[in-house]
Design a protein around this motif. Sequence first.
Motif: not given
Length: 135
Positions: A40-53
């Motif tokens: 099974s496949e899933r898609k996780l998308k973070f939007m309006d990303v202001s920062a990542f580390y």
Amino acid sequence: MGIQDEFNTLWGMTISDIETSLQKDTLTFKLQSFSQGHMSERKLKFMDVSAFYYVKDSLSHRFDFYEREKANYLELTTLYFQRDNAASLSILLPKEEEWSENYPSKANVVMEIWSSVLLIEARVVSLDNQVINLK
């Protein structure tokens, strides 16, 4: 079902692809799981990303770039949403102190990918096209 409940369904899935778009302010993960011969496949998308580390491995192994088991995937070990207890991040560049202190963030998502960690500050997440507001 709450945000954390949705995230809990993803634990242990494999990450087959990660797409980072600084122009669109998104981080997208293609996830897969295998059970009883069925994928099974899933898609996780973070939007309006202001920062990542992202931090690879623990400090004692950070620069151990040895050949690991040959695999074309990463494992999403855990995924946490933190509304009120967001992780505070700040940078301090001593020679650029006058401006570097102007870029703090509060990561509201913590992803453990094997023994590494990815902290994300985002306003919205989409899980299989179901949009969830984080802020």
